[in-house]
Motif scaffolding. Structure first.
Motif, PDB file in Angstrom:
ATOM      1  N   GLU A 184      20.903  38.551  71.365  1.00  0.00           N
ATOM      2  CA  GLU A 184      20.920  39.831  70.676  1.00  0.00           C
ATOM      3  C   GLU A 184      20.958  39.626  69.159  1.00  0.00           C
ATOM      4  OE1 GLU A 184      20.608  42.559  72.539  1.00  0.00           O
ATOM      5  OE2 GLU A 184      20.459  43.726  70.676  1.00  0.00           O
ATOM      6  N   SER A 185      21.753  38.687  68.704  1.00  0.00           N
ATOM      7  CA  SER A 185      21.883  38.552  67.251  1.00  0.00           C
ATOM      8  C   SER A 185      20.652  37.871  66.644  1.00  0.00           C
ATOM      9  CB  SER A 185      23.190  37.860  66.856  1.00  0.00           C
ATOM     10  OG  SER A 185      23.204  36.554  67.319  1.00  0.00           O
ATOM     11  N   SER A 186      19.945  37.011  67.410  1.00  0.00           N
ATOM     12  CA  SER A 186      18.679  36.472  66.889  1.00  0.00           C
ATOM     13  C   SER A 186      17.675  37.597  66.682  1.00  0.00           C
ATOM     14  CB  SER A 186      18.040  35.496  67.881  1.00  0.00           C
ATOM     15  OG  SER A 186      18.859  34.416  68.096  1.00  0.00           O
ATOM     16  N   ILE A 187      17.657  38.514  67.629  1.00  0.00           N
ATOM     17  CA  ILE A 187      16.721  39.632  67.505  1.00  0.00           C
ATOM     18  C   ILE A 187      17.100  40.487  66.303  1.00  0.00           C
ATOM     19  CG2 ILE A 187      15.923  41.759  68.638  1.00  0.00           C
ATOM     20  CD1 ILE A 187      16.143  40.198  71.319  1.00  0.00           C
ATOM     21  N   GLN A 188      18.406  40.706  66.138  1.00  0.00           N
ATOM     22  CA  GLN A 188      18.850  41.511  64.991  1.00  0.00           C
ATOM     23  C   GLN A 188      18.527  40.822  63.666  1.00  0.00           C
ATOM     24  OE1 GLN A 188      22.936  42.266  65.938  1.00  0.00           O
ATOM     25  NE2 GLN A 188      22.389  43.874  67.420  1.00  0.00           N
ATOM     26  N   GLN A 189      18.630  39.501  63.682  1.00  0.00           N
ATOM     27  CA  GLN A 189      18.288  38.736  62.484  1.00  0.00           C
ATOM     28  C   GLN A 189      16.832  38.991  62.077  1.00  0.00           C
ATOM     29  OE1 GLN A 189      20.015  35.802  60.477  1.00  0.00           O
ATOM     30  NE2 GLN A 189      18.500  37.044  59.429  1.00  0.00           N
ATOM     31  N   VAL A 190      15.928  38.892  63.072  1.00  0.00           N
ATOM     32  CA  VAL A 190      14.514  39.145  62.783  1.00  0.00           C
ATOM     33  C   VAL A 190      14.322  40.572  62.284  1.00  0.00           C
ATOM     34  CG1 VAL A 190      12.231  39.377  63.843  1.00  0.00           C
ATOM     35  CG2 VAL A 190      13.648  37.391  64.368  1.00  0.00           C
ATOM     36  N   GLU A 191      15.032  41.497  62.914  1.00  0.00           N
ATOM     37  CA  GLU A 191      14.883  42.896  62.497  1.00  0.00           C
ATOM     38  C   GLU A 191      15.355  43.093  61.055  1.00  0.00           C
ATOM     39  OE1 GLU A 191      16.753  45.315  65.494  1.00  0.00           O
ATOM     40  OE2 GLU A 191      15.123  44.940  66.927  1.00  0.00           O
ATOM     41  N   SER A 192      16.363  42.349  60.656  1.00  0.00           N
ATOM     42  CA  SER A 192      16.839  42.532  59.284  1.00  0.00           C
ATOM     43  C   SER A 192      15.872  41.884  58.282  1.00  0.00           C
ATOM     44  CB  SER A 192      18.278  42.029  59.130  1.00  0.00           C
ATOM     45  OG  SER A 192      18.294  40.652  58.883  1.00  0.00           O
ATOM     46  N   TRP A 193      15.275  40.732  58.662  1.00  0.00           N
ATOM     47  CA  TRP A 193      14.225  40.162  57.805  1.00  0.00           C
ATOM     48  C   TRP A 193      13.073  41.147  57.660  1.00  0.00           C
ATOM     49  CZ3 TRP A 193      13.951  34.903  60.842  1.00  0.00           C
ATOM     50  CH2 TRP A 193      15.028  34.084  60.437  1.00  0.00           C
ATOM     51  N   GLU A 194      12.735  41.732  58.793  1.00  0.00           N
ATOM     52  CA  GLU A 194      11.625  42.660  58.825  1.00  0.00           C
ATOM     53  C   GLU A 194      11.909  43.865  57.930  1.00  0.00           C
ATOM     54  OE1 GLU A 194      10.221  43.131  62.907  1.00  0.00           O
ATOM     55  OE2 GLU A 194       9.828  45.233  62.438  1.00  0.00           O
ATOM     56  N   LYS A 195      13.148  44.317  57.970  1.00  0.00           N
ATOM     57  CA  LYS A 195      13.540  45.471  57.175  1.00  0.00           C
ATOM     58  C   LYS A 195      13.437  45.145  55.677  1.00  0.00           C
ATOM     59  CE  LYS A 195      17.158  48.947  56.639  1.00  0.00           C
ATOM     60  NZ  LYS A 195      17.142  48.846  55.181  1.00  0.00           N
ATOM     61  N   SER A 196      13.933  43.965  55.292  1.00  0.00           N
ATOM     62  CA  SER A 196      13.845  43.651  53.853  1.00  0.00           C
ATOM     63  C   SER A 196      12.394  43.481  53.422  1.00  0.00           C
ATOM     64  CB  SER A 196      14.662  42.409  53.474  1.00  0.00           C
ATOM     65  OG  SER A 196      15.160  41.747  54.561  1.00  0.00           O
ATOM     66  N   TYR A 197      11.569  42.912  54.323  1.00  0.00           N
ATOM     67  CA  TYR A 197      10.140  42.767  54.015  1.00  0.00           C
ATOM     68  C   TYR A 197       9.525  44.125  53.706  1.00  0.00           C
ATOM     69  CZ  TYR A 197       5.175  41.792  55.266  1.00  0.00           C
ATOM     70  OH  TYR A 197       3.805  41.677  55.312  1.00  0.00           O
ATOM     71  N   TRP A 198       9.811  45.101  54.512  1.00  0.00           N
ATOM     72  CA  TRP A 198       9.212  46.415  54.294  1.00  0.00           C
ATOM     73  C   TRP A 198       9.897  47.192  53.183  1.00  0.00           C
ATOM     74  CZ3 TRP A 198       4.514  47.195  55.558  1.00  0.00           C
ATOM     75  CH2 TRP A 198       3.980  46.505  56.659  1.00  0.00           C
ATOM     76  N   ASP A 199      11.168  46.883  52.928  1.00  0.00           N
ATOM     77  CA  ASP A 199      11.853  47.543  51.816  1.00  0.00           C
ATOM     78  C   ASP A 199      11.240  47.126  50.488  1.00  0.00           C
ATOM     79  OD1 ASP A 199      13.482  48.897  53.446  1.00  0.00           O
ATOM     80  OD2 ASP A 199      15.264  47.644  53.171  1.00  0.00           O
ATOM     81  N   ILE A 200      10.827  45.840  50.421  1.00  0.00           N
ATOM     82  CA  ILE A 200      10.260  45.340  49.173  1.00  0.00           C
ATOM     83  C   ILE A 200       8.822  45.824  48.992  1.00  0.00           C
ATOM     84  CG2 ILE A 200       9.573  43.246  47.941  1.00  0.00           C
ATOM     85  CD1 ILE A 200      11.994  41.903  49.491  1.00  0.00           C
TER      86      ILE A 200
END
Ligand SMILES: *[C@@H]1O[C@H](CO)[C@@H](O)[C@H](O)[C@H]1NC(C)=O
Ligand SMILES: *[C@@H]1O[C@H](CO)[C@@H](O)[C@H](O)[C@H]1NC(C)=O
Ligand SMILES: *[C@@H]1O[C@H](CO)[C@@H](O)[C@H](O)[C@H]1NC(C)=O
Ligand SMILES: *[C@@H]1O[C@H](CO)[C@@H](O)[C@H](O)[C@H]1NC(C)=O
Ligand SMILES: *[C@@H]1O[C@H](CO)[C@@H](O)[C@H](O)[C@H]1NC(C)=O
Length: 525
Positions: free
Chosen positions: A507-523
């Protein structure tokens, strides 16, 4: 270039989903009043409660798990075959008497050539995903399995299979689509030939349809009956169906997918044709979008004049391909993109093992179902997780990340194809069946017997009448010699904290990817 010629999903499996949809809905409605899906996050929250419950069940079942490790015989024998290689224990490995359809047609009875034989001890511990066998059987760990429970599983079963003294008996209730049942039963017969004398007496109900039906919620609480043990190809978090390897491991005659042991060798060779770096740097998928809304949603990410989400998505023209004899369906020649998308259809899809074995990085759209081996997959290690509710942006980010971290992205693809090649090879498919059926039979509280309408089954009764590719695949997947070693050693059950930690980590690996993904789109603007 044949990069578009990929078979990912099969028309028959999928059209079938559409065709039987309504009927199946009716079937499902038997269980409907208690339907309630349990999302993964809820499962994690509920875990402390399960810990306590699990702790009891766990101590109750500890003893039964020891039996697998020490089953080998230490007796040695004069070698009569070239197979005995161990310096200490030489096994007798008589080939099973060859098929003789003339003899079978004359007598109409199954030959009695299955015999016990000595094996060398197992050398290997089974892959980790075997631990889920303990979990799948846990609902019956305390109560055992009674005749009443098995009879209740008949409600949706396509057939009942009975094994008595190593011989198989079959009672058919309904035929599923195509030859799913035929090749599943064939697979069990091969298991009996591979490990003669080692499969205990048992009976089981098997449902060949896609969707799991034994809803856990219905059997939760005081004064409720025990769930029916029902075998099928996949399960999900809300159900208690027992997962069993699907028919495609022995061949899928209708779409010309060869038995797994042959295909696996070809896939291994196929992945070396184009090195990862030289493959198309996009996410590829080909299949039938019509079978599931989530696939239609995926198709929206396809490249067009106005958008490029790094996705190259294709609809399968099944009619034309079937007319051309599926000559474009050569799986080993399909590993031409760096990234391959796996997305479920109406339930799990047999294509997952083909996609994972490509040496491409698998972009796995959050699945709802599991089959017997997929619970061994770890996010970011074996695959890259893709969000189900934001597919396009998720794919775009995954491909960008991979093209900027080529070595790591390729590594994910490589780990997955090694996992499929080594841990999901046919030897382990049989060993999984062996351990599942042995653990299952240990739970029996009654002595199974041949039911009135059951008929004896043997390879002759199946293959002598078979024709075309059904016959071809049966002959190719026929077990001709018993195994010369015992099955692998079953790993111990998860203790509840370990199981919890394992699920947490995923679960936390998936959340990690989701947070990378979020910062990618935030930028990104
Ligand atoms: C046995 O019988 C089946 C069906 O009746 C037939 O198709 C097959 O050719 C026969 N085989 C032999 C060897 O006689
Ligand atoms: C098959 O069985 C027939 C009839 O019993 C027998 O005549 C024949 O020799 C057998 N063939 C083989 C290859 O064993
Ligand atoms: C996706 O786009 C490609 C390239 O334009 C096209 O060939 C393909 O047919 C499209 N796929 C679907 C499912 O429409
Ligand atoms: C597949 O079969 C069709 C029709 O029989 C033929 O036109 C086509 O060239 C074949 N394709 C390949 C790749 O063999
Ligand atoms: C056996 O099959 C017959 C005919 O299909 C059916 O009427 C009968 O109820 C079955 N018997 C049992 C014990 O299932």
């Amino acid at each position: 270039m044949r990069k578009n010629n990929e078979v990912v999903f099969t028309p028959q499996q999928e059209e079938n989903h559409e065709m039987v949809g309504n009927f199946r809905h009716f079937k499902d409605s038997i269980w409907w009043p208690v339907v309630k899906s349990l999302p993964r996050s809820t499962a994690v929250l509920l875990f402390p409660v399960m810990l306590i419950i699990g702790a009891f069940a766990y101590t109750r079942t500890l003893d039964t798990h020891r039996m697998f490790s020490g089953a080998s015989s230490s007796k040695s024998a004069q070698s009569t075959t070239p197979y005995g290689t161990s310096p200490f224990t030489v096994s007798i490995r008589k080939p099973i008497a060859p098929l003789n359809c003339t003899a079978y047609n004359l007598t109409g009875t199954c030959p009695t050539n299955l015999q016990d034989h000595q094996n060398s001890p197992a050398t290997a511990t089974c892959p980790d995903y075997f631990r889920w066998i303990h979990e799948d059987l846990r609902p019956w760990a305390r109560t055992g399995i009674t005749q009443d429970m098995v009879e209740r599983a008949k409600q949706t079963a396509n057939f009942r299979l009975i094994i008595l003294k190593g011989r198989a008996y079959l009672e058919t209730y309904s035929r599923p689509y195509q030859t799913r049942d035929v090749f599943s039963i064939w697979g069990i017969l091969q298991l009996l030939r591979r490990y003669p004398g080692k499969i205990p007496d048992l009976e089981l109900m098997f449902d060949c349809e896609d969707w799991p039906v034994v809803l856990a919620d219905r059997y939760n609480g005081p004064n409720v009956e025990q769930p029916p043990p029902l075998f099928r190809y996949c399960g999900n978090d809300a159900t208690l169906d027992i997962v069993f390897p699907d028919w495609s491991f022995w061949g899928w005659a209708e779409i010309n997918i060869k038995p797994w042991h042959i295909l696996l060798g070809e896939l291994k060779e196929g992945t070396t044709r184009i090195p990862w770096l030289n493959r198309e740097p996009y996410a590829y998928w080909k299949g039938n979008p019509a079978v599931a809304e989530t696939r239609q949603d995926l198709i929206k990410c396809n490249v067009s004049e106005n958008q490029d989400w790094n996705a190259r998505l294709f609809a399968q023209d099944w009619f034309r391909e079937s007319q051309e004899g599926f000559n474009k369906s050569d799986l080993p020649s399909q590993c031409t993109y760096r990234y391959k998308v796996y997305i479920e259809g109406s339930a799990w899809s047999v294509s997952q093992k083909y996609i994972l074995s490509c040496d491409s990085t698998t972009l796995l759209v959050k699945p709802k179902y599991y089959d017997f081996f997929t619970r061994g997959l770890i996010p970011v290690h074996h695959y890259w997780p893709i969000k189900d509710d934001d597919k396009c942006r998720s794919i775009k980010f995954a491909v960008d990340w991979g093209n900027n971290h080529k070595q790591r992205a390729h590594q994910i693809g490589k780990v997955a194809s090694d996992f499929i090649q080594e841990e999901v090879k046919m030897d382990y498919v049989y060993d999984y069946m062996f351990h599942l059926l042995n653990s299952y039979a240990k739970l029996f509280r009654y002595k199974p017997s041949k039911s009135a309408n059951a008929t004896e089954l043997c390879v002759e009764s199946m293959v002598c009448e078979a024709e075309g590719s059904v016959k071809k695949f049966m002959m190719e997947s026929l077990v001709k010699v018993p195994a010369n070693t015992d099955p692998c050693t079953m790993p111990a059950p998860f203790d509840p904290p370990t199981l919890y930690a394992t699920l947490q980590r995923k679960e936390s690996s998936i959340q990690q990817v989701e947070s990378w993904e979020k910062s990618y789109w935030d930028i990104k603007p």
